[in-house]
Write a protein that holds these residues in place. Sequence first.
Motif, PDB file in Angstrom:
ATOM      1  N   GLN A 121      12.172 -27.849 -38.564  1.00 29.98           N
ATOM      2  CA  GLN A 121      13.114 -27.536 -37.502  1.00 29.98           C
ATOM      3  C   GLN A 121      14.514 -27.809 -38.026  1.00 29.98           C
ATOM      4  OE1 GLN A 121      12.527 -27.512 -33.699  1.00 29.98           O
ATOM      5  NE2 GLN A 121      10.472 -26.791 -34.034  1.00 29.98           N
ATOM      6  N   ASN A 122      14.616 -28.797 -38.879  1.00 35.01           N
ATOM      7  CA  ASN A 122      15.872 -29.169 -39.505  1.00 35.01           C
ATOM      8  C   ASN A 122      15.633 -29.246 -41.004  1.00 35.01           C
ATOM      9  OD1 ASN A 122      17.054 -29.606 -36.934  1.00 35.01           O
ATOM     10  ND2 ASN A 122      16.137 -31.623 -36.864  1.00 35.01           N
ATOM     11  N   SER A 153      23.250 -26.038 -43.209  1.00 36.46           N
ATOM     12  CA  SER A 153      23.141 -26.874 -42.016  1.00 36.46           C
ATOM     13  C   SER A 153      21.759 -26.630 -41.416  1.00 36.46           C
ATOM     14  CB  SER A 153      24.246 -26.537 -41.010  1.00 36.46           C
ATOM     15  OG  SER A 153      24.054 -25.235 -40.489  1.00 36.46           O
ATOM     16  N   ASP A 154      21.446 -27.352 -40.354  1.00 36.11           N
ATOM     17  CA  ASP A 154      20.122 -27.235 -39.750  1.00 36.11           C
ATOM     18  C   ASP A 154      19.765 -25.806 -39.361  1.00 36.11           C
ATOM     19  OD1 ASP A 154      19.566 -29.899 -40.030  1.00 36.11           O
ATOM     20  OD2 ASP A 154      20.175 -30.429 -37.995  1.00 36.11           O
ATOM     21  N   ARG A 155      20.721 -25.048 -38.930  1.00 34.13           N
ATOM     22  CA  ARG A 155      20.416 -23.711 -38.412  1.00 34.13           C
ATOM     23  C   ARG A 155      21.087 -22.568 -39.159  1.00 34.13           C
ATOM     24  NH1 ARG A 155      15.850 -24.189 -35.745  1.00 34.13           N
ATOM     25  NH2 ARG A 155      15.915 -25.870 -34.254  1.00 34.13           N
ATOM     26  N   ASN A 156      21.792 -22.852 -40.267  1.00 34.63           N
ATOM     27  CA  ASN A 156      22.530 -21.798 -40.936  1.00 34.63           C
ATOM     28  C   ASN A 156      22.709 -22.130 -42.413  1.00 34.63           C
ATOM     29  OD1 ASN A 156      23.804 -19.340 -40.820  1.00 34.63           O
ATOM     30  ND2 ASN A 156      25.747 -20.147 -40.109  1.00 34.63           N
ATOM     31  N   THR A 166      20.814 -17.237 -40.347  1.00 34.18           N
ATOM     32  CA  THR A 166      20.715 -18.124 -39.195  1.00 34.18           C
ATOM     33  C   THR A 166      19.230 -18.415 -38.993  1.00 34.18           C
ATOM     34  OG1 THR A 166      22.665 -17.122 -38.235  1.00 34.18           O
ATOM     35  CG2 THR A 166      21.254 -18.372 -36.747  1.00 34.18           C
ATOM     36  N   ASP A 167      18.895 -19.660 -38.751  1.00 34.17           N
ATOM     37  CA  ASP A 167      17.499 -20.084 -38.626  1.00 34.17           C
ATOM     38  C   ASP A 167      16.667 -19.533 -39.784  1.00 34.17           C
ATOM     39  OD1 ASP A 167      17.922 -21.542 -36.275  1.00 34.17           O
ATOM     40  OD2 ASP A 167      17.714 -19.736 -35.053  1.00 34.17           O
ATOM     41  N   PRO A 168      16.917 -20.007 -41.016  1.00 37.53           N
ATOM     42  CA  PRO A 168      16.246 -19.449 -42.185  1.00 37.53           C
ATOM     43  C   PRO A 168      14.763 -19.806 -42.334  1.00 37.53           C
ATOM     44  CG  PRO A 168      17.623 -21.282 -42.822  1.00 37.53           C
ATOM     45  CD  PRO A 168      17.878 -21.042 -41.365  1.00 37.53           C
ATOM     46  N   GLU A 169      14.189 -20.482 -41.339  1.00 40.31           N
ATOM     47  CA  GLU A 169      12.760 -20.794 -41.325  1.00 40.31           C
ATOM     48  C   GLU A 169      12.331 -21.512 -42.603  1.00 40.31           C
ATOM     49  OE1 GLU A 169      10.622 -17.174 -40.566  1.00 40.31           O
ATOM     50  OE2 GLU A 169      12.022 -16.585 -38.998  1.00 40.31           O
ATOM     51  N   ARG A 224      10.460 -23.872 -44.965  1.00 38.80           N
ATOM     52  CA  ARG A 224       9.178 -24.571 -45.051  1.00 38.80           C
ATOM     53  C   ARG A 224       9.279 -25.543 -46.211  1.00 38.80           C
ATOM     54  NH1 ARG A 224       7.326 -19.839 -46.262  1.00 38.80           N
ATOM     55  NH2 ARG A 224       6.075 -20.670 -47.952  1.00 38.80           N
ATOM     56  N   ALA A 249      13.973 -16.318 -44.461  1.00 32.67           N
ATOM     57  CA  ALA A 249      14.974 -15.278 -44.203  1.00 32.67           C
ATOM     58  C   ALA A 249      15.124 -14.389 -45.436  1.00 32.67           C
ATOM     59  CB  ALA A 249      16.305 -15.921 -43.838  1.00 32.67           C
TER      60      ALA A 249
END
Length: 152
Positions: free
Chosen positions: A9-10, A54-57, A66-69, A71, A109
Amino acid sequence: AIAPAALAQNLPAGVGGYWKITKMHPKKPKAAADCTTNPAFFSKMAKGTRVLMSDRNIVWGTASATDPEARVTMVDPADFSAHHSQASVTMHELDLDRGSKVEVLHLGASGTLPFDTIVILDPSTVYFERCGIFMEAVHDSGFVAPPLPNQQ
């Protein structure tokens, strides 16, 4: 064996912030025939440019995800070497042969960033990778992290 992947998630602690590209491995890269790379990122001209994570970018120049998923996996050195066997660089040359596992972030992403994998060397150094070509980057804040317990 590869440890089970956990969807992040982060980003892992310490990975957020600006990363400055310092060098390319190998110095004269040869991407696999079935793989394409961004020549602007995987070149000597990229040295000194910065990647913001960053956590989301994740952002490099005009490329962003954005939100590069991401793993996170802990990869056994033998599996890492086998996966990157087409690369013209060894784990020793990347200084990744000091621990028992290699921490790797696989980005979902695909196509939006010039790299699809981030390999964590230590808290102040990462590699952005695609097609067996690695761009080394250091935290741009000047922060140098102490060695991890398994690296002393």
